[in-house]
Design a protein around this motif. Structure first.
Motif, mmCIF file in Angstrom:
data_model
loop_
_atom_site.group_PDB
_atom_site.id
_atom_site.type_symbol
_atom_site.label_atom_id
_atom_site.label_comp_id
_atom_site.label_asym_id
_atom_site.label_seq_id
_atom_site.Cartn_x
_atom_site.Cartn_y
_atom_site.Cartn_z
ATOM 1 N N THR A 24 -4.988 -17.644 47.791
ATOM 2 C CA THR A 24 -3.897 -17.198 48.675
ATOM 3 C C THR A 24 -2.893 -18.315 48.929
ATOM 4 O O THR A 24 -1.716 -18.039 49.132
ATOM 5 C CB THR A 24 -4.436 -16.671 50.014
ATOM 6 O OG1 THR A 24 -5.217 -17.680 50.643
ATOM 7 C CG2 THR A 24 -5.260 -15.420 49.822
ATOM 8 N N ARG B 282 -11.016 -17.984 47.798
ATOM 9 C CA ARG B 282 -10.037 -17.024 48.320
ATOM 10 C C ARG B 282 -8.857 -17.728 48.987
ATOM 11 O O ARG B 282 -7.706 -17.369 48.768
ATOM 12 C CB ARG B 282 -10.703 -16.063 49.296
ATOM 13 C CG ARG B 282 -9.715 -15.073 49.897
ATOM 14 C CD ARG B 282 -10.399 -14.017 50.679
ATOM 15 N NE ARG B 282 -11.037 -13.129 49.702
ATOM 16 C CZ ARG B 282 -12.020 -12.301 49.985
ATOM 17 N NH1 ARG B 282 -12.499 -12.242 51.190
ATOM 18 N NH2 ARG B 282 -12.529 -11.521 49.072
ATOM 19 N N ARG B 283 -9.139 -18.743 49.792
ATOM 20 C CA ARG B 283 -8.053 -19.458 50.468
ATOM 21 C C ARG B 283 -7.210 -20.267 49.487
ATOM 22 O O ARG B 283 -6.006 -20.400 49.672
ATOM 23 C CB ARG B 283 -8.619 -20.362 51.551
ATOM 24 C CG ARG B 283 -9.197 -19.542 52.702
ATOM 25 C CD ARG B 283 -9.845 -20.405 53.713
ATOM 26 N NE ARG B 283 -8.838 -20.941 54.622
ATOM 27 C CZ ARG B 283 -9.104 -21.814 55.563
ATOM 28 N NH1 ARG B 283 -10.323 -22.256 55.727
ATOM 29 N NH2 ARG B 283 -8.153 -22.243 56.357
#
Length: 112
Positions: free
Chosen positions: A48, A44-45
């Motif tokens: 993003t 997820r990081r």
């Protein structure tokens, strides 16, 4: 695992560059580098980070260069990737150079 994958990815990128831009080694190094980044900071990081509105230009050049390397145009692909990498990690360079400058303050290294 992530640090090892990133290390092997950078090794394959360097080795592919030294062997006159061997496209297979460069592609393998890119895949290892990205998978190691996912293992280090999470999916997820990573997603993003690459797809922020301010970093979309750098991400498109980086992934476009990766795609061009996979299509066996290694020199053009690595140029595109390098520009994308510099654009993506522009804010990190002052921190890295500050850290390298602080290495001169270590007692044993300052004598060398």
């Amino acid at each position: 695992i992530g640090v090892g994958l990133v290390g092997f990815g950078l090794f394959f990128l360097l080795f592919g560059t030294l062997l006159y831009f061997d496209s297979v080694l460069l592609a393998f190094g890119n895949i290892l580098f990205l998978s190691g980044l996912v293992f280090i900071i999470g999916f997820r990081r990573t997603f993003t980070f690459f797809f922020q509105r301010t970093k979309l230009k750098g991400s498109s050049f980086f992934f476009g260069g990766l795609l061009v390397v996979l299509m066996r145009w290694p020199i053009l692909g690595m140029l595109l990737e390098a520009y994308g990498f510099i654009t993506l990690f522009r804010s990190f360079f002052p921190v890295a150079f500050g850290f390298l400058g602080s290495l001169a303050n270590i007692p044993l290294l300052s004598q060398v």
